[in-house]
Design a protein around this motif. Structure first.
Motif, PDB file in Angstrom:
ATOM      1  N   UNK A 235     -16.075 -14.522  13.029  1.00 11.23           N
ATOM      2  CA  UNK A 235     -15.750 -15.650  13.898  1.00 11.23           C
ATOM      3  C   UNK A 235     -15.482 -15.126  15.301  1.00 11.23           C
ATOM      4  N   UNK A 236     -16.176 -15.685  16.290  1.00  6.93           N
ATOM      5  CA  UNK A 236     -16.009 -15.221  17.668  1.00  6.93           C
ATOM      6  C   UNK A 236     -15.410 -16.304  18.567  1.00  6.93           C
ATOM      7  N   UNK A 237     -15.339 -17.546  18.076  1.00  2.38           N
ATOM      8  CA  UNK A 237     -14.746 -18.639  18.846  1.00  2.38           C
ATOM      9  C   UNK A 237     -14.051 -19.587  17.885  1.00  2.38           C
ATOM     10  N   UNK A 238     -12.835 -19.977  18.226  1.00  8.58           N
ATOM     11  CA  UNK A 238     -12.063 -20.941  17.440  1.00  8.58           C
ATOM     12  C   UNK A 238     -11.618 -22.077  18.352  1.00  8.58           C
ATOM     13  N   UNK A 239     -11.660 -23.291  17.843  1.00  8.40           N
ATOM     14  CA  UNK A 239     -11.183 -24.441  18.610  1.00  8.40           C
ATOM     15  C   UNK A 239     -10.656 -25.497  17.650  1.00  8.40           C
ATOM     16  N   UNK A 240      -9.471 -25.980  17.937  1.00  7.03           N
ATOM     17  CA  UNK A 240      -8.884 -27.097  17.206  1.00  7.03           C
ATOM     18  C   UNK A 240      -8.469 -28.135  18.236  1.00  7.03           C
TER      19      UNK A 240
END
Length: 414
Positions: A235-240
């Motif tokens: 995983x290289x990008x996380x967004x919530x």
């Protein structure tokens, strides 16, 4: 003829080459492809400079899905590219990696030229690039295009991400001119819509009837969704975030909540930039562009949206010089309270329960968060205490002055 013409029949046809070539974002720091093609008289006949990459989703032997992002290196081979003759079209062929072929050719009319088609093919039998791939086949994409005046060079710094089937094409920072006359590359530019100041305005003819999204105006707080982008298996990008789109068209403002349960997502992570895109039955594409500044901080640099309204008219808006969600690299940015991203006069995004980390994600988890000023209540207490002390001092001073004046009034001049 182009190598792609010898491949099996293309599986997917896209109806706008210009839409594929004009991608919003001209600052991705990866290898630039450049070709100055000369004819038999050693005169420049075709010039091109651009950047591109591809994200491919494929099925594995255990029926799972994997994604891989293919970066096109600047040392790719251009074998097969030629200026064209009476019996063939001008074309650019790019070969790289193991079994990757990209081709574009150009047509000529009386006073204009056009991009005839773009083809991309790959072979999933390359186990290093496509581990555990179920099918070992070639796949190609072809697109049609629009005309560009003969004496102009086509320019598109902006980037647009187009997803067709299981492949996502990214093109940006494009300069291209075919059928160059007198060995001279034109200084007159034919600018793509995305680079034009008017690109954020829908070109659909206005009507007297109000145009609203096909969903009712929501009054409730949007449901937060969690989205991620992978580079290989990591995983290289996380967004919530909970997202609410604020759309104005024909002087009618409407709100549209994004339901994460029916929303597809994807993206790409690069060295200096990262992109998250969302889409559903109404939203064709909603893209968030993150970038690095000063080498140690990230921020939200761009937002672009395209969606369909109830009368089948299109709405598009975008801006690539924003400055939101600023935080140090290696941390995440968090803002639980409602905040607004002002993209244009006709489009804003209201965010709720936001947390993003587009770079240096470790083990698929958020790092320590930097909170937004709206969430930072720690500054509120000193402000309240300071205001209270200032008020108390002011009351004491006023009381002292009044007391002094009354004491003077008790004496008479001799």
């Amino acid at each position: 003829m182009a190598r792609s013409c010898r491949l099996p029949r293309p599986l997917v046809t896209v109806h706008s080459a210009l839409a594929l070539l004009c991608l919003f974002l001209g600052i991705l720091k990866i290898d630039t492809l450049s070709l100055n093609l000369k004819n038999s008289h050693n005169a420049t006949c075709l010039y091109a400079q651009w950047q591109m990459n591809f994200t491919i989703e494929y099925e594995t032997v255990n029926h799972g899905l994997k994604k891989v992002t293919i970066q096109v290196p600047s040392n790719a081979s251009y074998n097969g590219s030629d200026c064209g003759t009476d019996g063939s079209l001008p074309q650019i062929q790019v070969q790289f990696g193991s079994g990757f072929f990209w081709n574009v050719n150009f047509n000529r009319e009386t006073s204009a030229y056009s991009i005839g088609n773009i083809s991309f093919s790959y072979d999933t039998s390359d186990n290093n690039t496509f581990p555990d791939a179920k099918e070992k086949v070639n796949t190609a994409f072809e697109v049609n295009s629009v005309e560009v005046p003969l004496d102009e060079i086509f320019r598109c710094h902006s980037m647009r991400t187009i997803k067709e089937g299981n492949v996502t094409h990214n093109y940006w920072d494009i300069l291209v001119q075919a059928f160059i006359q007198n060995d001279t590359i034109s200084k007159k530019e034919f600018v793509c819509n995305k680079d034009s100041p008017a690109s954020t305005v829908s070109t659909t003819t206005l009507t007297t009837e109000p145009v609203v999204p096909s969903k009712p105006i929501p009054e409730e707080r949007p449901i937060p969704g969690t989205y991620s982008v992978k580079n290989g298996s990591n995983v290289c990008l996380l967004a919530t975030m909970g997202l609410q789109l604020n759309i104005t068209k024909n002087k009618v403002t409407s709100l549209l909540n994004i339901n994460p349960n029916v929303t597809d997502f994807g993206g790409v992570c690069l060295k200096q930039t990262a992109i998250l895109w969302l889409n559903d039955s109404i939203i064709d594409n909603l893209e968030f562009l993150f970038a690095i500044k000063n080498g140690n901080r990230f921020y939200l640099k761009g937002v672009n949206v395209s969606l369909s309204l109830v009368n089948s008219s299109d709405f598009t808006a975008g801006k690539n010089n924003l400055s939101y969600w600023d935080a140090p690299i290696g941390s995440s940015y968090m803002c639980n309270k409602e905040d607004t991203i002002a993209v244009s006069d006709t489009f804003q995004i209201n965010t709720f329960d936001l947390r993003v980390q587009p770079f240096n994600v470790m083990e698929g988890k958020y790092s320590t968060a930097q909170e937004c000023s709206l969430d930072d209540d720690s500054i509120l207490i000193p402000v309240i205490v300071g205001a209270g002390l200032a008020g108390l001092i002011l009351i004491i001073v006023v009381a002292y002055i009044i007391g002094r004046r009354k004491s003077y009034a008790g004496y008479q001049t001799l």
